[in-house]
Design a protein around this motif. Structure first.
Motif, PDB file in Angstrom:
ATOM      1  N   TRP A 288       0.437  -1.366   0.227  1.00 32.10           N
ATOM      2  CA  TRP A 288       0.077  -0.219   0.273  1.00 32.10           C
ATOM      3  C   TRP A 288       1.214   1.311   0.301  1.00 32.10           C
ATOM      4  O   TRP A 288       0.811   2.260  -0.509  1.00 32.10           O
ATOM      5  CB  TRP A 288      -0.691  -0.009   0.974  1.00 32.10           C
ATOM      6  CG  TRP A 288      -0.658   0.364   2.642  1.00 32.10           C
ATOM      7  CD1 TRP A 288       0.130  -0.674   3.247  1.00 32.10           C
ATOM      8  CD2 TRP A 288      -0.243   1.941   3.026  1.00 32.10           C
ATOM      9  NE1 TRP A 288       0.967   0.109   4.277  1.00 32.10           N
ATOM     10  CE2 TRP A 288       0.400   1.221   3.987  1.00 32.10           C
ATOM     11  CE3 TRP A 288      -0.452   3.009   2.852  1.00 32.10           C
ATOM     12  CZ2 TRP A 288       0.874   2.560   5.027  1.00 32.10           C
ATOM     13  CZ3 TRP A 288       0.143   3.543   3.295  1.00 32.10           C
ATOM     14  CH2 TRP A 288       0.054   4.217   4.902  1.00 32.10           C
ATOM     15  N   LEU A 289       2.595   1.541   0.768  1.00 26.82           N
ATOM     16  CA  LEU A 289       2.754   2.520   0.871  1.00 26.82           C
ATOM     17  C   LEU A 289       3.595   2.983  -0.678  1.00 26.82           C
ATOM     18  O   LEU A 289       3.570   4.329  -0.730  1.00 26.82           O
ATOM     19  CB  LEU A 289       3.442   2.020   1.678  1.00 26.82           C
ATOM     20  CG  LEU A 289       4.759   3.863   1.963  1.00 26.82           C
ATOM     21  CD1 LEU A 289       3.450   4.888   2.385  1.00 26.82           C
ATOM     22  CD2 LEU A 289       5.302   3.909   3.472  1.00 26.82           C
TER      23      LEU A 289
ATOM     24  N   THR B 233       0.728   6.475  -6.811  1.00 28.12           N
ATOM     25  CA  THR B 233      -0.239   7.172  -7.233  1.00 28.12           C
ATOM     26  C   THR B 233      -0.389   9.041  -6.819  1.00 28.12           C
ATOM     27  O   THR B 233      -1.530   9.422  -7.789  1.00 28.12           O
ATOM     28  CB  THR B 233      -2.176   7.029  -6.341  1.00 28.12           C
ATOM     29  OG1 THR B 233      -1.380   4.934  -6.386  1.00 28.12           O
ATOM     30  CG2 THR B 233      -2.715   7.308  -6.122  1.00 28.12           C
ATOM     31  N   LEU B 234       0.603   8.916  -5.455  1.00 23.38           N
ATOM     32  CA  LEU B 234       0.111  11.197  -5.513  1.00 23.38           C
ATOM     33  C   LEU B 234       1.590  10.857  -6.690  1.00 23.38           C
ATOM     34  O   LEU B 234       0.962  12.254  -7.251  1.00 23.38           O
ATOM     35  CB  LEU B 234       1.493  10.918  -4.580  1.00 23.38           C
ATOM     36  CG  LEU B 234       0.533  10.791  -2.966  1.00 23.38           C
ATOM     37  CD1 LEU B 234       0.993  10.440  -1.733  1.00 23.38           C
ATOM     38  CD2 LEU B 234      -0.843  11.536  -2.695  1.00 23.38           C
TER      39      LEU B 234
ATOM     40  N   ILE C 209      -2.472  13.166   4.143  1.00 25.65           N
ATOM     41  CA  ILE C 209      -1.822  13.863   2.939  1.00 25.65           C
ATOM     42  C   ILE C 209      -3.098  14.767   2.220  1.00 25.65           C
ATOM     43  O   ILE C 209      -2.740  15.533   1.991  1.00 25.65           O
ATOM     44  CB  ILE C 209      -1.810  13.223   1.963  1.00 25.65           C
ATOM     45  CG1 ILE C 209      -0.301  11.591   2.277  1.00 25.65           C
ATOM     46  CG2 ILE C 209      -1.869  13.043   0.541  1.00 25.65           C
ATOM     47  CD1 ILE C 209      -0.099  10.504   1.885  1.00 25.65           C
ATOM     48  N   ILE C 210      -3.718  13.887   2.321  1.00 24.94           N
ATOM     49  CA  ILE C 210      -5.563  14.841   2.270  1.00 24.94           C
ATOM     50  C   ILE C 210      -5.729  15.960   2.807  1.00 24.94           C
ATOM     51  O   ILE C 210      -5.998  17.242   2.588  1.00 24.94           O
ATOM     52  CB  ILE C 210      -6.975  13.687   2.578  1.00 24.94           C
ATOM     53  CG1 ILE C 210      -6.889  13.076   1.877  1.00 24.94           C
ATOM     54  CG2 ILE C 210      -7.693  14.787   2.747  1.00 24.94           C
ATOM     55  CD1 ILE C 210      -8.175  12.104   2.127  1.00 24.94           C
TER      56      ILE C 210
ATOM     57  N   PRO D 279      -2.136   2.918   7.219  1.00 27.19           N
ATOM     58  CA  PRO D 279      -2.485   4.329   6.285  1.00 27.19           C
ATOM     59  C   PRO D 279      -3.346   4.898   6.720  1.00 27.19           C
ATOM     60  O   PRO D 279      -3.871   5.867   5.775  1.00 27.19           O
ATOM     61  CB  PRO D 279      -2.874   2.487   5.593  1.00 27.19           C
ATOM     62  CG  PRO D 279      -3.251   1.515   6.242  1.00 27.19           C
ATOM     63  CD  PRO D 279      -2.411   1.538   7.691  1.00 27.19           C
ATOM     64  N   THR D 280      -3.858   4.148   7.462  1.00 29.72           N
ATOM     65  CA  THR D 280      -5.343   5.712   7.586  1.00 29.72           C
ATOM     66  C   THR D 280      -4.496   6.864   8.118  1.00 29.72           C
ATOM     67  O   THR D 280      -5.236   8.079   7.699  1.00 29.72           O
ATOM     68  CB  THR D 280      -6.195   5.142   8.946  1.00 29.72           C
ATOM     69  OG1 THR D 280      -6.664   3.638   9.013  1.00 29.72           O
ATOM     70  CG2 THR D 280      -7.656   5.757   8.887  1.00 29.72           C
TER      71      THR D 280
ATOM     72  N   THR E 142      -2.115   7.926   7.552  1.00 28.14           N
ATOM     73  CA  THR E 142      -1.284   8.465   6.211  1.00 28.14           C
ATOM     74  C   THR E 142      -1.508   9.621   5.373  1.00 28.14           C
ATOM     75  O   THR E 142      -1.708   9.790   5.336  1.00 28.14           O
ATOM     76  CB  THR E 142      -0.522   7.419   5.892  1.00 28.14           C
ATOM     77  OG1 THR E 142       1.195   6.808   6.985  1.00 28.14           O
ATOM     78  CG2 THR E 142       0.953   7.867   4.526  1.00 28.14           C
ATOM     79  N   ILE E 143      -3.146   8.493   5.281  1.00 30.00           N
ATOM     80  CA  ILE E 143      -3.556   8.850   3.468  1.00 30.00           C
ATOM     81  C   ILE E 143      -4.568  10.569   4.457  1.00 30.00           C
ATOM     82  O   ILE E 143      -4.310  11.110   4.192  1.00 30.00           O
ATOM     83  CB  ILE E 143      -5.189   7.893   3.698  1.00 30.00           C
ATOM     84  CG1 ILE E 143      -3.918   7.054   2.864  1.00 30.00           C
ATOM     85  CG2 ILE E 143      -6.080   8.644   2.211  1.00 30.00           C
ATOM     86  CD1 ILE E 143      -4.783   5.386   2.215  1.00 30.00           C
TER      87      ILE E 143
ATOM     88  N   LEU F  60       0.639   4.035  -3.001  1.00 24.57           N
ATOM     89  CA  LEU F  60      -0.025   5.554  -2.882  1.00 24.57           C
ATOM     90  C   LEU F  60       1.294   6.609  -2.776  1.00 24.57           C
ATOM     91  O   LEU F  60       1.367   6.993  -3.937  1.00 24.57           O
ATOM     92  CB  LEU F  60      -0.023   5.380  -0.774  1.00 24.57           C
ATOM     93  CG  LEU F  60       0.170   6.869  -0.262  1.00 24.57           C
ATOM     94  CD1 LEU F  60      -1.383   7.473  -1.579  1.00 24.57           C
ATOM     95  CD2 LEU F  60       0.399   7.110   1.001  1.00 24.57           C
ATOM     96  N   SER F  61       2.449   6.131  -2.717  1.00 22.04           N
ATOM     97  CA  SER F  61       3.396   7.132  -2.889  1.00 22.04           C
ATOM     98  C   SER F  61       3.324   7.782  -5.080  1.00 22.04           C
ATOM     99  O   SER F  61       4.106   8.332  -5.468  1.00 22.04           O
ATOM    100  CB  SER F  61       5.200   6.699  -2.832  1.00 22.04           C
ATOM    101  OG  SER F  61       6.322   6.877  -3.513  1.00 22.04           O
TER     102      SER F  61
END
Length: 356
Positions: free
Chosen positions: A47-48, A54-55, A210-211, A203-204, A206-207, A51-52
């Motif tokens: 996931w990390l 995806t950003l 970022i948001i 994950p929660t 972290t996301i 995510l990296s």
């Protein structure tokens, strides 16, 4: 050293070949490994890494809007300054000198949070900091996550292929890994959560972080200059996020010995000082490898160090409570003039008198 040798998840092609030399995968192998390790459907522990990148992809539409709808010379200048200087310098200040090396300390959590969120949050601290400890321990050797001798793609996709932490650490090793990140303020998983997610970061949290970070900065830039400014800044941040992945390949001579006498004094690895990263981000890389825990790496008069300017300014304001500065040690060790012994001419008459 034993811990740092095993703290990262090895790629499918391994760190070494059968002779113990650096394993040099083909570009096809590197790309295959990349897509395997961002596939969250096959393994949620990816996931990390997913995510990296995806950003990075999420910033592409902003770049497109800036180029094709909001383009202006002013916007281009803003984009250049934000991506090349502000994002670059912040990466040095936060990820490099603080998260990895602890070269300075903050007075309190507020100033740490302030510095952490000075720019768009794109690179997770965990991916950068833990692997960078390994980079210094094994610089230009097998196991260095972005060993330039592995080639451009080896370095460019290292954040996915080589930098994530190992997924099978026992609890004792995991605690050591947590300690590497403890000062950063990143809330880490429990060991049980780590076994589920394969990361230090949750994950929660972290996301959500970022948001909130992106939401704040988009609103701020939108209010300052409308969608044109917001798209210029966000689009340029995407360019930086891609470009920064090329740095260690360039900063270690593209796998060749490009060190210069009188400029690159560290001879323990292939790191080199470069003018562009030095001026725009304070990244005088060979100097940094000489004194990795120094909050300043621009030691010579021409080596302007923007990251150090920020740290020093924050110290003067009381936001930074302490820092290490190795400039005096560097100048003493590498720039102290060698005494020149000038022969003294002795008159012939004195020589004859002495002989008598």
């Amino acid at each position: 050293m034993a811990f740092l040798n095993t703290v990262l998840e090895p790629p499918a092609y391994g760190w070494t070949d059968e002779l113990g030399n650096l394993s040099k995968p083909t570009n096809k192998q590197i790309v295959k490994e990349f897509f395997k390790r961002i596939n969250v459907f096959s393994d949620k522990k990816n996931w990390l890494s997913f995510l990296s990148w995806t950003l990075v992809v999420a910033l592409v539409p902003f770049l497109g809007l800036f180029i094709f709808k909001y383009f202006s010379i002013t916007g281009l200048i803003v984009a250049f300054v934000y991506s090349m200087i502000i994002m670059g310098t912040h990466g040095t200040i936060w990820h490099h000198r603080y998260c990895t090396h602890g070269a300075y300390t903050f007075k309190n959590k507020f100033w740490r949070f302030f510095t952490q969120n000075l720019t768009l949050k794109i690179i997770p601290e965990e991916i950068y900091a833990v692997s960078h400890h390994v980079h210094h321990a094994l610089s230009d050797q097998p196991g260095d996550p972005y060993n330039a001798q592995g080639g451009f793609m080896y370095c460019f996709l290292a954040d996915v292929n080589h930098q994530p932490i190992a997924r099978n650490m026992d609890e004792a090793c995991y605690k050591k890994c947590v300690n590497l990140m403890k000062h950063t303020g990143v809330t880490t998983n429990t060991y049980k959560q780590y076994q589920k997610w394969g990361t230090l970061a949750n994950p929660t949290r972290t996301i959500i972080g970022i948001i909130l970070n992106w939401g704040f900065w988009f609103t701020a830039f939108y209010l300052l200059g409308g969608p044109a400014l917001a798209c210029a800044v966000f689009g340029s941040a995407g360019i930086w996020a891609v470009g920064v992945r090329t740095f260690n390949y360039e900063g270690h001579g593209k796998g060749k010995d490009m060190r210069r006498d009188g400029i690159d004094h560290n001879r323990e690895d292939m790191s080199i000082n470069q003018l562009w990263p030095g001026y725009v981000a304070g990244e005088w890389h060979n100097n940094h490898h000489l004194y990795p825990k120094s909050a300043r790496s621009g030691f010579k008069p021409y080596q302007f160090d923007l990251a150090w300017c920020y740290i020093k300014m924050m110290s003067m304001l009381g936001a930074v409570s302490s820092y290490r500065d190795s400039k005096a040690d560097f100048l003493k060790e590498y720039c102290t003039p060698v005494p020149v012994i000038v022969p003294v001419a002795i008159p012939v008459k004195e020589i004859l008198v002495s002989a008598e």
